[in-house]
Design a protein around this motif. Structure first.
Motif, PDB file in Angstrom:
ATOM      1  N   THR A  53       0.791  -1.343  -0.031  1.00 17.08           N
ATOM      2  CA  THR A  53       0.015   0.039   0.025  1.00 17.08           C
ATOM      3  C   THR A  53       0.769   1.329   0.152  1.00 17.08           C
ATOM      4  O   THR A  53       0.702   2.172  -0.761  1.00 17.08           O
ATOM      5  CB  THR A  53      -0.955   0.101   1.320  1.00 17.08           C
ATOM      6  N   VAL A  54       1.705   1.267   0.819  1.00 19.65           N
ATOM      7  CA  VAL A  54       2.728   2.471   1.014  1.00 19.65           C
ATOM      8  C   VAL A  54       3.554   2.655  -0.492  1.00 19.65           C
ATOM      9  O   VAL A  54       3.688   3.714  -0.766  1.00 19.65           O
ATOM     10  CB  VAL A  54       3.752   2.239   1.926  1.00 19.65           C
ATOM     11  N   ALA A  55       3.966   1.235  -1.082  1.00 22.42           N
ATOM     12  CA  ALA A  55       4.443   1.386  -2.218  1.00 22.42           C
ATOM     13  C   ALA A  55       3.547   2.326  -3.316  1.00 22.42           C
ATOM     14  O   ALA A  55       4.059   3.042  -4.229  1.00 22.42           O
ATOM     15  CB  ALA A  55       4.874   0.219  -2.685  1.00 22.42           C
ATOM     16  N   ARG A  56       2.468   1.807  -3.476  1.00 17.00           N
ATOM     17  CA  ARG A  56       1.581   2.207  -4.326  1.00 17.00           C
ATOM     18  C   ARG A  56       1.324   3.878  -4.003  1.00 17.00           C
ATOM     19  O   ARG A  56       1.370   4.709  -5.237  1.00 17.00           O
ATOM     20  CB  ARG A  56       0.290   1.708  -4.364  1.00 17.00           C
ATOM     21  N   ILE A  57       1.232   4.349  -2.993  1.00 14.85           N
ATOM     22  CA  ILE A  57       1.167   5.614  -2.490  1.00 14.85           C
ATOM     23  C   ILE A  57       2.366   6.521  -2.923  1.00 14.85           C
ATOM     24  O   ILE A  57       2.121   7.395  -3.447  1.00 14.85           O
ATOM     25  CB  ILE A  57       0.697   6.022  -0.879  1.00 14.85           C
ATOM     26  N   PHE A  58       3.390   5.987  -2.772  1.00 18.56           N
ATOM     27  CA  PHE A  58       4.822   6.622  -3.094  1.00 18.56           C
ATOM     28  C   PHE A  58       4.883   6.851  -4.598  1.00 18.56           C
ATOM     29  O   PHE A  58       5.200   7.830  -5.051  1.00 18.56           O
ATOM     30  CB  PHE A  58       5.878   5.924  -2.434  1.00 18.56           C
ATOM     31  N   TYR A 102       8.377  -0.213 -10.652  1.00 21.03           N
ATOM     32  CA  TYR A 102       8.359  -1.423 -10.549  1.00 21.03           C
ATOM     33  C   TYR A 102       8.079  -1.911  -9.092  1.00 21.03           C
ATOM     34  O   TYR A 102       9.054  -1.683  -8.312  1.00 21.03           O
ATOM     35  CB  TYR A 102       9.322  -2.258 -11.194  1.00 21.03           C
ATOM     36  N   ILE A 103       6.748  -2.414  -8.750  1.00 16.97           N
ATOM     37  CA  ILE A 103       6.765  -2.918  -7.308  1.00 16.97           C
ATOM     38  C   ILE A 103       6.934  -4.403  -7.345  1.00 16.97           C
ATOM     39  O   ILE A 103       5.919  -5.115  -8.240  1.00 16.97           O
ATOM     40  CB  ILE A 103       5.528  -2.623  -6.822  1.00 16.97           C
ATOM     41  N   ILE A 104       8.018  -5.103  -6.826  1.00 18.97           N
ATOM     42  CA  ILE A 104       8.013  -6.598  -6.845  1.00 18.97           C
ATOM     43  C   ILE A 104       7.569  -7.075  -5.505  1.00 18.97           C
ATOM     44  O   ILE A 104       8.376  -6.790  -4.359  1.00 18.97           O
ATOM     45  CB  ILE A 104       9.348  -6.932  -7.310  1.00 18.97           C
ATOM     46  N   ASP A 105       6.597  -7.725  -5.360  1.00 16.68           N
ATOM     47  CA  ASP A 105       6.166  -8.249  -4.009  1.00 16.68           C
ATOM     48  C   ASP A 105       6.586  -9.628  -3.633  1.00 16.68           C
ATOM     49  O   ASP A 105       6.896 -10.357  -4.762  1.00 16.68           O
ATOM     50  CB  ASP A 105       4.415  -8.164  -3.915  1.00 16.68           C
ATOM     51  N   VAL A 130      12.039   3.532 -10.904  1.00 20.61           N
ATOM     52  CA  VAL A 130      12.051   3.232  -9.398  1.00 20.61           C
ATOM     53  C   VAL A 130      11.801   1.894  -9.131  1.00 20.61           C
ATOM     54  O   VAL A 130      10.603   1.419  -9.660  1.00 20.61           O
ATOM     55  CB  VAL A 130      11.335   4.383  -8.708  1.00 20.61           C
ATOM     56  N   PHE A 131      12.590   0.925  -8.493  1.00 18.52           N
ATOM     57  CA  PHE A 131      12.161  -0.349  -7.956  1.00 18.52           C
ATOM     58  C   PHE A 131      11.524  -0.210  -6.503  1.00 18.52           C
ATOM     59  O   PHE A 131      12.602   0.603  -5.624  1.00 18.52           O
ATOM     60  CB  PHE A 131      13.296  -1.150  -8.060  1.00 18.52           C
ATOM     61  N   ILE A 132      10.683  -1.050  -6.214  1.00 18.45           N
ATOM     62  CA  ILE A 132      10.102  -0.933  -4.784  1.00 18.45           C
ATOM     63  C   ILE A 132      10.130  -2.478  -4.564  1.00 18.45           C
ATOM     64  O   ILE A 132       9.169  -3.036  -5.285  1.00 18.45           O
ATOM     65  CB  ILE A 132       9.002  -0.314  -4.390  1.00 18.45           C
ATOM     66  N   LEU A 133      10.756  -2.980  -3.579  1.00 15.92           N
ATOM     67  CA  LEU A 133      10.793  -4.482  -3.511  1.00 15.92           C
ATOM     68  C   LEU A 133      10.162  -4.695  -2.132  1.00 15.92           C
ATOM     69  O   LEU A 133      10.642  -4.090  -1.134  1.00 15.92           O
ATOM     70  CB  LEU A 133      12.188  -5.015  -3.474  1.00 15.92           C
ATOM     71  N   ALA A 134       9.436  -5.473  -2.206  1.00  9.17           N
ATOM     72  CA  ALA A 134       8.688  -5.818  -0.884  1.00  9.17           C
ATOM     73  C   ALA A 134       8.980  -7.271  -0.418  1.00  9.17           C
ATOM     74  O   ALA A 134       8.589  -8.253  -1.153  1.00  9.17           O
ATOM     75  CB  ALA A 134       7.082  -5.480  -0.878  1.00  9.17           C
TER      76      ALA A 134
END
Length: 345
Positions: A53-58, A102-105, A130-134
């Motif tokens: 959720t924070v990744a999407r908001i960011f 790119y959000i990689i869950d 920007v990559f956001i890895l979770a």
């Protein structure tokens, strides 16, 4: 109740709505304000704590439109071919945004070869990406990947936070959820806002006349009713294990979660000691327990026998360490009960 699932209805849509992650939110907001955007972030923490959720908001806050936001599930797209395809997409410019995000869950699920392929992209990323890895398991993410990310650890909410959250959401849904019932919902939420909402949704569906009682909540989620817990407490006070053992037997037959049973039992034993040695805490305890529970707690707090004491609490705390590996789930509680009731004062 709305037909929309609660976890979707109450999912934060902006940073101001995010709960329990103040330091992370403030750091991300500061980086946006200072235009100091990293090329890669790693969000780690328990499930349902807000990472995705924070990744999407960011992503939205840095101007990434839906057409330039890509979400991948590391568990389903874990091979080297998946990451090679991603690398090809990374090379192209955004459609209508300053950044492609790119959000990689569940990134820890990638294969070793996939991680190696991803590492090459993280080492020399295009300026527009920007990559956001979770991940829920940071230990499985290679250090070479971690070292190239700005890392954030999401904290799991405590029982009080989840209880207050459940009461607040229930109120929004026009349902009165009392504190003991909210405690059960929070307990089954198990450190996750999302799981708490899933449990709450099942509970609110059964509400009648704008309210719901504890025993109904207990039956819905598989928690013990008041009597099943109170009978163990009464058994300790009387020094006779029979009543408590019968309650534990019934709980087993009803397939009650013994970890939850023990948490509820410990909460009541603790309340007896708190009220005995700090009577001024009565008002606070009144908000946590039903009137019937409080009557029993007050009775035992002033008991001359004082059979509910710190030693008893310690014995059941020991049981909590044993309950996870016991072949018979109720056995650690049964043994603890027999020990404390067979000892002479």
């Amino acid at each position: 109740m709305s037909e929309l699932a609660l976890y979707r209805k109450y999912r934060p849509k902006e940073f101001a709505d995010v709960r329990g992650q103040d330091e992370i939110v403030s750091t991300l907001l500061r980086s946006i304000k200072d235009k100091n955007i990293s090329h890669a972030y790693l969000f780690s923490g328990g499930r349902g704590t807000g990472k995705t959720t924070v990744a999407r908001i960011f992503a939205a806050e840095i101007g990434s439109k839906p057409s330039d936001l890509y979400e991948l599930d590391g568990a389903s797209n874990r091979g080297i071919d998946d990451i090679r395809e991603l690398r090809e997409g990374v090379a192209t410019m955004p459609f209508e945004s300053p950044y492609k995000v790119y959000i990689i869950d569940e990134v820890h699920m990638l294969t070793k070869e996939a991680f190696n392929a991803l590492l090459k992209t993280l080492e020399e990323p295009p300026a527009h990406v920007v990559f956001i890895l979770a991940t829920t398991d940071r230990e499985k993410v290679p250090e070479t990947i971690i070292s190239r990310c700005q890392t954030f650890t999401f904290r799991q909410p405590g029982l009080t936070e989840l209880k207050d959250f459940a009461i607040e959401v229930a109120k929004e849904e026009k349902i009165k959820l009392d504190t003991p019932s909210a405690d059960i919902v929070a307990m089954f939420g198990d450190g996750s806002y999302r799981d708490t909402l899933s449990v709450l949704e099942k509970v609110l569906i059964s509400a009648e006349g704008g309210k719901i009682d504890f025993d109904t909540v207990a039956k819905i989620v598989g928690a013990p009713t008041h009597d099943l817990v109170n009978n163990v407490v009464r058994s300790i006070e009387s020094g006779d294990p029979a009543l408590g053992l019968e309650a534990l037997k019934k709980a087993s037959e009803e397939r009650i979660d013994m970890k939850v049973y023990l948490k509820m039992l410990l909460a009541k034993l603790r309340a007896v000691l708190l009220l005995r040695y700090a009577p001024n805490m009565e008002n606070e305890l009144n908000t946590e327990f039903s009137p019937d529970d409080m009557a029993l707690i007050k009775e035992l707090a002033v008991s001359n026998e004082k059979r509910v004491n710190s030693h008893v609490l310690s014995e059941f705390i020991k049981a909590s360490h044993e309950i996870g590996w016991s072949v018979i789930a109720s056995l650690p509680l049964e043994l603890a009960l027999i020990r404390v009731t067979s000892e002479k004062k």
